[in-house]
Design a protein around this motif. Structure first.
Motif, short mmCIF file in Angstrom:
data_model
loop_
_atom_site.label_atom_id
_atom_site.label_comp_id
_atom_site.label_asym_id
_atom_site.label_seq_id
_atom_site.Cartn_x
_atom_site.Cartn_y
_atom_site.Cartn_z
N LEU A 56 -0.24 11.52 0.81
CA LEU A 56 -0.10 10.87 -0.50
C LEU A 56 -0.29 9.36 -0.37
O LEU A 56 -0.62 8.68 -1.33
CB LEU A 56 1.29 11.16 -1.09
CG LEU A 56 1.45 12.51 -1.77
CD1 LEU A 56 2.91 12.75 -2.14
CD2 LEU A 56 0.59 12.58 -3.03
N PHE A 57 -0.02 8.84 0.82
CA PHE A 57 -0.16 7.40 1.03
C PHE A 57 -1.41 7.06 1.83
O PHE A 57 -1.56 5.95 2.32
CB PHE A 57 1.08 6.85 1.73
CG PHE A 57 2.31 6.93 0.88
CD1 PHE A 57 2.46 6.06 -0.20
CD2 PHE A 57 3.29 7.86 1.11
CE1 PHE A 57 3.57 6.13 -1.00
CE2 PHE A 57 4.41 7.95 0.30
CZ PHE A 57 4.56 7.08 -0.76
N ASP A 58 -2.29 8.03 2.00
CA ASP A 58 -3.50 7.76 2.78
C ASP A 58 -4.64 7.35 1.86
O ASP A 58 -5.06 8.13 1.00
CB ASP A 58 -3.88 9.00 3.59
CG ASP A 58 -4.84 8.64 4.70
OD1 ASP A 58 -5.87 8.00 4.39
OD2 ASP A 58 -4.57 8.95 5.86
N PRO A 59 -5.15 6.13 2.03
CA PRO A 59 -6.18 5.64 1.11
C PRO A 59 -7.52 6.34 1.26
O PRO A 59 -8.42 6.10 0.46
CB PRO A 59 -6.30 4.16 1.47
CG PRO A 59 -5.80 4.06 2.86
CD PRO A 59 -4.77 5.14 3.05
N ASP A 101 -9.74 6.53 -8.76
CA ASP A 101 -9.20 5.84 -7.59
C ASP A 101 -8.98 4.36 -7.92
O ASP A 101 -9.51 3.86 -8.91
CB ASP A 101 -10.22 5.91 -6.45
CG ASP A 101 -10.30 7.30 -5.84
OD1 ASP A 101 -9.33 8.06 -5.98
OD2 ASP A 101 -11.35 7.61 -5.23
N PRO A 102 -8.23 3.67 -7.06
CA PRO A 102 -8.16 2.22 -7.18
C PRO A 102 -9.55 1.62 -6.99
O PRO A 102 -10.36 2.23 -6.29
CB PRO A 102 -7.26 1.80 -6.01
CG PRO A 102 -6.52 3.04 -5.62
CD PRO A 102 -7.43 4.18 -5.94
N ASP A 106 -5.58 1.72 -10.89
CA ASP A 106 -4.40 0.85 -10.93
C ASP A 106 -4.34 0.07 -12.24
O ASP A 106 -3.28 -0.11 -12.83
CB ASP A 106 -4.41 -0.12 -9.75
CG ASP A 106 -4.40 0.62 -8.41
OD1 ASP A 106 -4.38 1.86 -8.42
OD2 ASP A 106 -4.41 -0.05 -7.36
N ARG A 109 -3.46 2.55 -15.05
CA ARG A 109 -2.08 3.01 -14.93
C ARG A 109 -1.10 1.91 -15.34
O ARG A 109 -0.11 2.16 -16.03
CB ARG A 109 -1.80 3.46 -13.50
CG ARG A 109 -0.40 4.02 -13.33
CD ARG A 109 -0.13 4.44 -11.89
NE ARG A 109 1.30 4.64 -11.71
CZ ARG A 109 1.89 5.83 -11.67
NH1 ARG A 109 1.18 6.92 -11.78
NH2 ARG A 109 3.19 5.93 -11.52
N GLY A 361 3.31 9.14 -4.49
CA GLY A 361 2.32 8.11 -4.15
C GLY A 361 1.75 7.48 -5.40
O GLY A 361 2.41 7.37 -6.44
N LEU A 362 0.49 7.13 -5.29
CA LEU A 362 -0.22 6.40 -6.33
C LEU A 362 -0.22 7.12 -7.69
O LEU A 362 -0.17 6.49 -8.73
CB LEU A 362 -1.66 6.28 -5.86
CG LEU A 362 -2.48 5.10 -6.26
CD1 LEU A 362 -1.80 3.84 -5.79
CD2 LEU A 362 -3.85 5.21 -5.62
N ARG B 390 1.62 0.32 -2.16
CA ARG B 390 1.76 1.77 -2.10
C ARG B 390 1.10 2.38 -0.88
O ARG B 390 1.48 3.43 -0.41
CB ARG B 390 1.14 2.40 -3.35
CG ARG B 390 2.08 2.44 -4.51
CD ARG B 390 1.32 2.92 -5.71
NE ARG B 390 2.07 2.67 -6.91
CZ ARG B 390 2.93 3.54 -7.43
NH1 ARG B 390 3.15 4.67 -6.84
NH2 ARG B 390 3.56 3.24 -8.53
N TRP B 391 0.05 1.73 -0.40
CA TRP B 391 -0.65 2.30 0.74
C TRP B 391 -0.01 1.91 2.08
O TRP B 391 -0.42 2.42 3.12
CB TRP B 391 -2.10 1.84 0.76
CG TRP B 391 -2.91 2.21 -0.45
CD1 TRP B 391 -3.51 1.36 -1.31
CD2 TRP B 391 -3.21 3.52 -0.92
NE1 TRP B 391 -4.16 2.05 -2.28
CE2 TRP B 391 -4.01 3.39 -2.08
CE3 TRP B 391 -2.89 4.81 -0.47
CZ2 TRP B 391 -4.48 4.48 -2.79
CZ3 TRP B 391 -3.36 5.89 -1.18
CH2 TRP B 391 -4.14 5.73 -2.33
#
Lengths: 418, 438
Positions: A56-59, A101-102, A106, A109, A361-362, B390-391
């Motif tokens: 969940l935190f992996d870009p 995606d970012p 972002d 959101r 996560g994001l 967040r990352w």
């Protein structure tokens, strides 16, 4: 459930199979034997709590995994060669933010969060209480209710319409569109050509509806989220581009339609299966938040979300190759025995309940506070007002979705309504 | 119970580390006497808000008290600086002459702001440092009085946070630093350049490569001017000397411990080392004052001034204090800190020391929203995020796992990392002596 258990690399296909819909949890337990499990079709299913958390935190995991939007041939050259290719490109570039995606995600959101404020959500509490009471009052004199039709569906729909500023009278028009669009979360529907065409058609119809509504909101702004999102920002400029605004409005409306319904229904189903918990909640409504969190862990409204690996990712002893589809199986992670003691027991009193009921996560659910309030009020009212409630059919019939999973109907026999 | 046992545990330092350490002792089942000694008259308070909300006037300095998370049943000796340690007799000496016996000692005295030297203007009124609650209250009052120009010496985290607050208050601000950019020592000039741009956009006059020779006062002894090493000068009626901190170890002089202005050296289990390098079984240290061998970086001795370390290390030291000599667990910690300034939320993990490469792996410096990773000899050692936190857990995992640099390519918002020179200044250029020309 079918007798023959599927092989390890076909377990997720079985998860999608409606035959397993009523109880997918044994499949999840088998999937969890490997934190990350490669399936025959080349996708990777992540089912261990730690691995889901880490990803969940992996870009490198992208949410932009929907195939490009494609409208079917019409035979009209103007449409097929000019208009529809443009519309396809626009739809693909301006997907709702759960598929973005970012950095674009972002930005969108942040704008939604600005309007989805705690005071605005809390202010709805009174009307939710009144709605629930009115919906139950309407069932008086019957010896059976269908929870989905009588409460779980109409309640969130009325609330999201109010919040967004969508006239509730239009509800019959967009109910079918919302159901169709929600299938975009289901892997089988999105890879089936006919299914994709249906999604596109629903998207076009609801887009046209939203475009008109947004125009109306700009002419006559009201105290609702859509007016706010459509209006000017502090610098006087529009907050969102026209296409992003439409797709964001659609997302909020669809999410309001297709998720909380499952939370309320799954919650009541578990309480009816665990009558002692139902009694305790009836006696002590303060227990509601614990019950809701346990429902979100034990039998959540959203079971998985899909992603795409932008690079090779080493995790849980395997390497997910670049470009591979990835399934984050939240409902399996929330029952991981490595993370939760006695995970298959419905226990609202568990101390540590870091479930994935709202993802993480994001893309953590923007509507979580609202869903919690609605489910809390609904479950407390059901426990307090239904006399001698009992399940008429267990398991109940389920809706087709494997990701947005919940009963199609939940018939509850009652001795009356207080 | 013998008399020696009755002495119990003494915690020196009524700080975040002292408080959390004391709580951990109680939670760990310690029932004996517990004494907490504090140099300041205040109960433990939280420091991060001091350079942010307190300066901005959003929070009173005395509203920063830390809540107790467990029943302490402690004797408090507040307003009593500790002046000496007698290890042979297990006695700490307080400023008022009290001799406090201990069976076990937890040293959590933290650090002190490095003061401006008196001969070059350090005693003028209007010259402030910012470390404690009283410093923050005094500085807030002075800022609220509306100085004509604030001069901040040192563009580290505290200097930059203070500058950000001063601009929010509408004050004219000049920041000087001997390095080419702010935060040069912690993040390097490659990333520090982003903060330099923020300073400029916020209307701060930033003077890089500038050293102050002395402050000059008026007849009443109030600062009016700063004289630079290059001969120039600037009028300023309020000065914040943000020159970093030295560890509060003065009271340990002569105690036979490895202690100096850089900290009290410990072993991996947080036990203080005697001069001969053997760990003292009855003296532990935690928080800013502790200098310990950090496993993630090959056991290099480090001390950090981070909130998270104070909490975690205090808990760890307390655990070891209650455990037997054969059950002393090593302290494994990945340093992390945060800062908010100019509307940007900065979060960092790992230590950048010795980094030879930096890569922006997500976002962009131009948008001031990015994640940058630091590498040394091909290995990932640290990461910093600007509004992109967040990352950060993914990169913390990469640091702990010792992954190659850069650890992650193909991020959603940046397929190829942007490499840049880290631009760390040479150590000489950032010493306090350079600032002060002492």
């Amino acid at each position: 459930m079918p007798d023959d258990t599927p092989p390890a690399d076909a377990l997720f296909a079985a998860v999608l199979d409606p035959a397993y819909r009523a109880d997918p949890y044994p499949l999840y337990a088998r999937l969890r034997e490997r934190p990350v499990s490669r399936q025959r079709d080349g996708s990777y299913v992540v089912s261990a709590h730690a691995a889901i958390r880490s990803l969940l935190f992996d870009p490198r995991l992208s949410s932009e995994d929907l195939p490009p939007s494609r409208r079917p041939r019409t035979g009209n050259p103007l449409k097929d060669w000019i208009l529809n290719p443009i519309r396809n490109r626009i739809a693909t570039a301006h997907r709702p933010l759960i598929f973005r995606d970012p950095p674009d995600h972002d930005t969108l959101r942040a704008l939604v969060m600005r309007s989805f404020t705690v005071p605005r959500v809390e202010a709805l509490r009174g009307r939710i209480v009144r709605d629930v009471d009115a919906l139950l009052d309407a069932c008086r004199g019957r010896d059976r209710i269908c929870l989905v039709d009588d409460l779980s569906y109409p309640l969130p729909v009325a609330v999201i319409c109010d919040l967004l500023g969508v006239p509730e009278a239009d509800e019959p028009r967009f109910q079918a569109w919302a159901t169709e669009l929600a299938t975009a979360l289901e892997p089988d529907a999105r890879h089936d050509e006919a299914g994709r065409h249906r999604i596109v058609a629903a998207f076009d119809a609801i887009s046209a509806y939203m475009r008109d509504l947004i125009r109306e909101k700009r002419r006559r702004p009201a105290d609702d989220m859509l007016s706010e999102l459509a209006g000017p920002g502090p610098d006087g400029r529009r907050l969102m581009g026209a296409f992003d605004l439409i797709s964001t409005a659609i997302l909020l409306l669809v999410a309001g339609h297709e998720t909380t319904v499952n939370l309320i229904t799954n919650g009541m189903l578990q309480l009816l299966r665990h009558p002692r918990e139902l009694e305790r909640l009836r006696a002590d409504p303060e227990r509601a938040p614990r019950v809701i969190e346990e429902v979100l862990r034990f039998d959540p409204p959203v079971h998985f979300r899909t992603r795409k690996a932008l690079g090779a990712i080493e995790i849980g002893g395997v390497t997910i190759p670049q470009g591979a589809p990835v399934v984050l199986l939240f409902a399996a992670g929330s029952r991981d025995p490595e993370r939760f003691p006695d995970p298959d027991r419905f226990d609202p009193d568990r101390a540590d309940n870091q479930h994935f009921g709202f993802g993480g996560g994001l893309h953590y659910c923007v509507g979580a506070p609202l869903a919690r309030i609605e489910a809390e009020i609904a479950l407390v009212a059901l426990c307090r007002r239904l006399r001698e409630p009992r399940l008429v059919m267990d398991p109940p019939p389920y809706r087709p979705g494997a990701s947005l999973r919940g009963p199609e109907q939940l018939h509850i026999g009652i001795a009356g309504i207080d | 119970m013998s008399a020696a046992e009755l002495a119990g545990i003494v915690v020196v330092g009524a700080s975040l580390a002292g408080l959390r350490g004391a709580e951990a002792l109680r939670r760990g089942g310690y029932e004996g006497p517990l004494t907490i000694v504090g140099a300041e008259p205040h109960r433990p308070y939280d420091r991060p808000p001091l350079s942010k909300h307190v300066l901005a006037g959003e929070l009173a300095a005395d509203a920063t008290g830390l809540p107790a998370l467990a029943p302490l049943r402690a004797r408090w000796r507040l307003g009593q600086p500790t002046v000496g340690l007698d290890r042979a007799d297990r006695i700490v000496r307080l400023a008022d002459g009290t001799r406090l016996a201990y069976d076990r000692l937890l040293v959590a005295t933290g650090a002190e702001a490095r003061p401006w030297p008196a001969p070059t203007g350090g005693t003028l009124t209007g010259v402030f440092t910012l470390r404690g609650r009283d410093d923050a209250a005094a500085l807030r009052a002075a800022l609220a009085a509306g100085p004509r120009r604030v001069l901040i010496v040192g563009a580290g985290l505290i200097g930059c946070e203070a500058a950000s607050c001063c601009r929010d208050l509408g004050l004219a601000v000049t920041v000087v630093d001997p390095n080419p950019t702010p935060l040069a020592r912690s993040l390097g000039t490659g990333i520090g350049g982003v903060i330099a741009a923020c300073l400029r956009d916020a209307g701060v006059a930033f003077r890089p490569g500038t050293q102050v020779r002395a402050f000059e006062g008026d007849g009443a002894g109030h600062v009016v001017r700063a004289r630079f090493a290059d001969g120039g000068a600037i009028e300023a009626d309020l000065v914040i000397a943000a020159l970093g901190a030295t560890r509060a170890t003065g009271w340990l002089a002569g105690a036979g411990l490895r202690a100096d202005a850089g900290g009290l050296t410990c072993d991996a289990a947080c036990r203080a080392l005697a001069a001969d390098g053997t760990p003292c079984p009855d003296i532990y240290a935690a928080g800013d004052v502790a200098r310990w061998p950090i496993p993630v970086y090959g056991g290099r001795l480090v001390s950090v001034e981070h909130w998270g370390n104070a909490v975690e290390q205090a808990g760890h030291a307390a655990r070891n204090m209650l455990a037997g000599p054969d059950d002393q667990r090593p302290y494994a910690h990945l340093p992390a800190y945060w800062s908010s300034q100019f509307g940007i939320n900065i979060k960092a993990v790992g230590l950048t020391d010795g980094a030879d490469s930096v890569a922006v792996v997500q976002g962009s410096r131009a948008s001031r929203r990015f994640l940058a990773v630091y590498g040394r000899a091909g290995q990932t050692i640290a990461a910093v995020s600007f509004d992109q936190a967040r990352w950060l857990p993914a990169y913390a995992d990469a640091i702990l796992a010792g992954r190659p640099f850069p650890p992650i390519r193909d991020a959603t918002d940046r397929a190829r990392p942007e490499s840049l020179a880290p631009g760390f200044p040479s150590p000489r250029a950032v010493s306090a002596d350079e600032f002060a020309h002492a």
